[in-house]
Design an enzyme around this catalytic site. Sequence first.
Site, PDB file in Angstrom:
ATOM      1  N   ARG A  51      48.851  58.298  63.185  1.00 48.75           N
ATOM      2  CA  ARG A  51      48.786  57.177  63.900  1.00 48.75           C
ATOM      3  C   ARG A  51      50.149  56.514  63.755  1.00 48.75           C
ATOM      4  O   ARG A  51      50.475  56.431  62.550  1.00 48.75           O
ATOM      5  CB  ARG A  51      47.587  56.414  64.037  1.00 48.75           C
ATOM      6  CG  ARG A  51      46.326  57.067  64.402  1.00 48.75           C
ATOM      7  CD  ARG A  51      46.186  56.979  66.040  1.00 48.75           C
ATOM      8  NE  ARG A  51      45.214  57.798  66.808  1.00 48.75           N
ATOM      9  CZ  ARG A  51      45.063  58.973  67.107  1.00 48.75           C
ATOM     10  NH1 ARG A  51      45.917  59.782  66.813  1.00 48.75           N
ATOM     11  NH2 ARG A  51      43.813  59.255  67.555  1.00 48.75           N
TER      12      ARG A  51
ATOM     13  N   GLU B 205      52.234  53.122  71.687  1.00 49.15           N
ATOM     14  CA  GLU B 205      52.467  54.248  72.674  1.00 49.15           C
ATOM     15  C   GLU B 205      52.026  53.646  74.251  1.00 49.15           C
ATOM     16  O   GLU B 205      50.864  53.213  74.144  1.00 49.15           O
ATOM     17  CB  GLU B 205      51.566  55.413  72.369  1.00 49.15           C
ATOM     18  CG  GLU B 205      52.112  56.076  70.797  1.00 49.15           C
ATOM     19  CD  GLU B 205      51.299  57.303  70.521  1.00 49.15           C
ATOM     20  OE1 GLU B 205      50.425  57.647  71.188  1.00 49.15           O
ATOM     21  OE2 GLU B 205      51.354  57.487  69.338  1.00 49.15           O
TER      22      GLU B 205
ATOM     23  N   HIS C 233      53.617  62.539  71.139  1.00 47.11           N
ATOM     24  CA  HIS C 233      52.124  62.723  70.720  1.00 47.11           C
ATOM     25  C   HIS C 233      51.401  63.754  71.264  1.00 47.11           C
ATOM     26  O   HIS C 233      50.525  63.910  72.020  1.00 47.11           O
ATOM     27  CB  HIS C 233      51.389  61.417  71.123  1.00 47.11           C
ATOM     28  CG  HIS C 233      49.847  61.184  70.204  1.00 47.11           C
ATOM     29  ND1 HIS C 233      49.356  60.040  70.236  1.00 47.11           N
ATOM     30  CD2 HIS C 233      49.203  62.200  69.565  1.00 47.11           C
ATOM     31  CE1 HIS C 233      48.273  60.232  69.370  1.00 47.11           C
ATOM     32  NE2 HIS C 233      48.152  61.431  69.037  1.00 47.11           N
TER      33      HIS C 233
HETATM   34  C1  DGY Z   1      43.672  63.051  68.209  1.00 50.15           C
HETATM   35  O1  DGY Z   1      42.675  63.567  68.691  1.00 50.15           O
HETATM   36  O2  DGY Z   1      43.148  62.037  67.325  1.00 50.15           O
HETATM   37  C2  DGY Z   1      44.903  63.317  68.295  1.00 50.15           C
HETATM   38  O3  DGY Z   1      45.846  62.505  67.834  1.00 50.15           O
HETATM   39  C3  DGY Z   1      45.137  63.889  69.480  1.00 50.15           C
HETATM   40  O4  DGY Z   1      46.472  64.534  69.620  1.00 50.15           O
END
Ligand code: DGY
Length: 322
Positions: A236, A265, A283
């Site tokens: 993240r 984002e 992402h």
């Molecule tokens: C999640 O599922 O948390 C991922 O970041 C998606 O790619």
Amino acid sequence: MKQKVFITRLIPQAGIDILKEHFEVTVFPEKRPIKKRELKKLAKGCDGLIPLLTDRVDAEIMDKTGIKAISNYAVGVDNIDIEAATARKIPVMNTPGVLTNATADLTFSLILGTARRLVEADNFLRTGKWNGWDPLLLLGGDVTGKTLGIVGLGRIGKAVAERAKGFGMEVIYNSTTKFNDDERLLGIQFASLSELLKKSDFVTLHTPYTEATHHLIGRKELELMKPSAYLINTARGQIINEEELIEGLKEGLIAGAGLDVYYAEPNFNKELAKLSNVILLPHIGSASLETRTNMAIIAAENLKNVLFGNRPSHIINPEIYD
Ligand code: DGY
């Protein structure tokens, strides 16, 4: 009367089909993140909600819509106010496991891509700069024999460790738990965060985003890293202080970065795009057809179970059943 389900974006059909068999399903039709006011209005009166990681689901959304279950289309649940859901006895579910390999693969692509300057090399060719094979052209570094530091040894962290061992890397990790069995099985060693930052040639982040991991990596941590090291983030964006990373990259505190996630984002600091030693991805950690399909199936099954009155397998707040 059928129970109602609202999905905030078109997901792979396999998940929608499971839900359509039993419920009245509405999918937000736009190809953009749903706005808060739209979510409040469109999910009102629905029993179940499948949001994306881009949709903040807070107490207000829960109260205004009256939803009874939330099945996130992601493994990370930092977009959901879990405390508020628990206080309202709303089960929150996620999609663990199915995206481990895809995310570990993408992480490793960023490790190799930064080490061997793949994006820079591609641009070099496309922009007509190549005038022939050159012994000194676009030299990168080997990954074999280098040290990979994994911050957060959950499912994805472990899958990255397995890949790194296959590439002949030394692997150290930092985690809130020490995993003695995995250390033996994978041939990896525990290190404190500062020791890991000092020793690693690549540092890759795999912790969930929580208050405790907010800005876990900032200037102070970058200063501990080797000037030849790379920072990889497929977890993240908020785990890194993005402003301080940009400063650090400009000042040469580290050699480069491979990023798939950002602070706010889909916005990201445009200074990053000016740096040739950074690979930037939108992402796409879990973005393989198989993985996204499996995520849709799990999210749908989770929701179906709960709306049928059963306890789901992937529950974040099991205490609501106590
Ligand atoms: C999640 O599922 O948390 C991922 O970041 C998606 O790619």
